[in-house]
Structures are given as C-alpha cells and as structure tokens.
Design an enzyme around this catalytic site. Sequence first.
Site, mmCIF file in Angstrom:
data_model
loop_
_atom_site.group_PDB
_atom_site.id
_atom_site.type_symbol
_atom_site.label_atom_id
_atom_site.label_comp_id
_atom_site.label_asym_id
_atom_site.label_seq_id
_atom_site.Cartn_x
_atom_site.Cartn_y
_atom_site.Cartn_z
ATOM 1 N NE ARG A 1 -4.025 -1.788 2.446
ATOM 2 C CZ ARG A 1 -4.019 -2.961 3.071
ATOM 3 N NH1 ARG A 1 -2.926 -3.327 3.748
ATOM 4 N NH2 ARG A 1 -5.060 -3.766 3.028
ATOM 5 C CE LYS B 1 -7.695 0.451 3.369
ATOM 6 N NZ LYS B 1 -8.550 0.136 2.201
ATOM 7 C CG HIS C 1 -5.488 0.368 -4.452
ATOM 8 N ND1 HIS C 1 -5.205 -0.047 -3.164
ATOM 9 C CD2 HIS C 1 -6.675 -0.208 -4.765
ATOM 10 C CE1 HIS C 1 -6.185 -0.805 -2.720
ATOM 11 N NE2 HIS C 1 -7.087 -0.926 -3.674
ATOM 12 N NE ARG D 1 -3.332 -3.424 -1.556
ATOM 13 C CZ ARG D 1 -2.788 -4.163 -0.587
ATOM 14 N NH1 ARG D 1 -1.463 -4.162 -0.436
ATOM 15 N NH2 ARG D 1 -3.526 -4.890 0.227
ATOM 16 C CG HIS E 1 -6.498 -8.501 1.664
ATOM 17 N ND1 HIS E 1 -6.587 -8.964 0.373
ATOM 18 C CD2 HIS E 1 -6.321 -7.153 1.563
ATOM 19 C CE1 HIS E 1 -6.473 -7.950 -0.475
ATOM 20 N NE2 HIS E 1 -6.308 -6.851 0.231
ATOM 21 C CE1 TYR F 1 -6.556 -4.765 -3.317
ATOM 22 C CE2 TYR F 1 -8.563 -5.468 -2.216
ATOM 23 C CZ TYR F 1 -7.518 -4.581 -2.342
ATOM 24 O OH TYR F 1 -7.427 -3.516 -1.495
#
Length: 413
Positions: free
Chosen positions: A156, A183, A256, A259, A283, A292
């Site tokens: 990220r 996150k 992003h 990713r 995640h 994703y």
Amino acid sequence: MKPEQLLQEYLVDHDLRKASAKIYGAAMKSLEKHFGKSVDIETIDRRGILAWRTSVIDGGLSKRSWNTYSNHLRTIWGYGIEYGIIPTTLLNPFKKTTVIAPKRPSKIIAGEAIHRARRWLKSLADQELSTGERARITPAWFWLATFEIFYYTGIRLNALLCIRLQDVDWDQQLILVRGETEKTHREFRIPIMDGLAPHMRRLLDEAGRAGFAAEDQLFNVNRFSRHYKREEMNSDQVEAMYKKLIDKLGVRMTPHRFRHTLATDLMKQPERNIHLTKNLLNHSNIATTMSYIEADYDHMRDVLHERSLQQGALHLVRRVDDSGAPSLRTGASQARIDTGHRRTIEQNHHGGGGPAPGIQYLGESCSSDLLPPEELFSPTLLFSLMASSVRSTPFTRASSVESGSVYSARASP
C-alpha cells in the site's frame, strides 16, 4: 446530542488511522450538510435517511460513495446505541440503506503497459547518469525503485511511506511493514525478490551516503534530490510521479492498481495459492482478497474446453466463415463427424436443405477439396453413396429406416 459530538465520541474510543478517521469525518460532514449541524441525532429516522439518499444520488453522488457514507455512519450509530449514547429504544436508521452499485471497471494494469513504463523510467535513469541533466521524472533511479516495489510486492502507498531504514533486513531479504500503517493493524513482512533486490540495494547505499538515521523514512525523494524541499515524502509526490507516467503512456496506473494486478497474476500461477496472496496483501479475510482478483477469461476458456473434451462434446465442431470459402480447422480434440450427424444438424437448422453458407463442418472428410469433381458423379454412384450414408447413421433413426420410414439423404457438402 449533535452529529459532531457523536463522531468525536467514536473517534476517541477507537484507534483509527488518520485516513480512516478522515473518511468517518467526511461522512458526518455530508450528513450535517443535509440535516444541519444543530440537528439532534435522536430525531434522525430511517425515512429521513432514505430521503437524504435519494437527494444526494439524484444530485450526482455515486452509489458507491453513498454506500461508503451509509456503512460508516451505520457503524457510528451502532456504537452510540451499544454504549447508551443514543437511546437503545431507537433503531439504527442506517441499517440496510446501501444500494447496489455498478461493478467497478477493471483495475488490472496490462503487462505490456508495465514493461513500457519500466523501460521509460530506465531510459530516464540512464539519461541522468550519462548527461547529469535533470530528467522529466527525477531522480529517475529513485522513482524506478519506487515503481518496482509497488510492482513486486503490491504494498500500500501509506505502508511504503512509513518504511524506515531500520525496517529493511538485508541479510534476511525482508522488509517489515508495521501494524500502525495497515488497515488490519497487523505487522507483516514482505520478501525482497531478485528483481527488486538491485533497486533496494541502490536505495540503501544512497541512504547511507546521505547520512540516514535508522528511524528515517527510507522512501524519501526529498533527501535524494535538491529539487525537493519537504522534510518527508508524502502521497502527493508519489501520485505526481504516476500522473507523469499516465500522461506518457496513456494508461491508468496507480500504486493501488498494482495490488489488484499482483493478486490476479498470482491466481494465474499453477499453484493459485489464495492464502499466499492473502498474506502478501495483508488482508484480514479471503473474501477481501477475492474481490481484488479479476476474472481470467483465458483460464476460464481452457477449463471449459477441457470439460467439453472429457464429456465428448467436441464430436462435432463447426466454424463460421463469413467469406464462404472452404476451411479446415484442427484442434486438440481432432473432432470427427459422421454423415448421420451432419445430415441431422443440417435438417434441424436449415429445414432439410443444404448447409448454411459460410458454415464448415469439421471431421474425417470435411474439406470439399477431398471430394471428386462434380462431373465424375453418375446417378448410380450418387445413389450408392446415399444408400451407404443411410446405413452408416449411428442414431436411433436408423431403426426407422429399417422399418420403412424414408429420410432424405444426399452427398457430403
């Protein structure tokens, strides 16, 4: 209680990243814009929320943005009800107020675009090295290293900005990503691959020459070029570099999107290890990882083809040729057909007449070039071929022929 007061109660009680707190704040500001800052939160009911939803969506707010507001405000209201800040007799007015948003367009970066971007950055680095003049993206070697770490690791943007010199373990070829930047609030490590290693080695060497301390931000372009004046690198500087890439290549490219590209590429590998992909992207659950991953239509086509092979569905294959010219198609199945199959399909689709123009049926004798010239056909030979064709039909209709039923037959097209 006013909306802002409820928001502050929630933020004080939760350890959120700055980016997350900003999103909660934006959702509450939007609510205040509609209901007013002085509104009592106890007076906001579901009917009022639905009216607000209609108003903002009709006003141009995307459904996805509304869902972000709805989900965050539902969380805040739920917190208030759970801890008695809002009377427990009230229902959460945001419950089930999201809408079905359109599917996002693909976020995958094509491999060819990645190669072009890499070659361009490499040429800029070579240009700066040979001429000593400032390139369009400078220092090009630093931005090439930044580009490669996004490509190889899918890290990220916020995590990259928080990497310190001491977080790189060169002996173990690992980079530590600390939990406060994530996150998930989970610390994890990403491996330094062979393709990334030269760029990380250059970055570490340049940091050593610049006198970096262990706790200094490693990816800090301001320390490697006199053309920048900030103390630490921020997201605006990274996004400005990618904007130049987009202008040059004409392809949407962001950190992003790497990713999403990495997740999809990993699931194309023979192992298709979803747990490895989940761990690399850090995640919290596999469902997030799956969101994703873009559909791999080439793999889908191969799987469906394998299924048709196993079930014998390729006994008859046809190819549409708009030119009407004879064509022969070969494939893994080397499909074979017989006259009975061909006659049945022609009757079903064309009322018993000849084959449709441009459709080539494939099989043991599917090329018109293999047939004798038309003038060599005699009535006797033609009827012999027709009789042979009827006798060789493998379908149950053959029994009807034996019992006296008449079916039309003709030579192969």
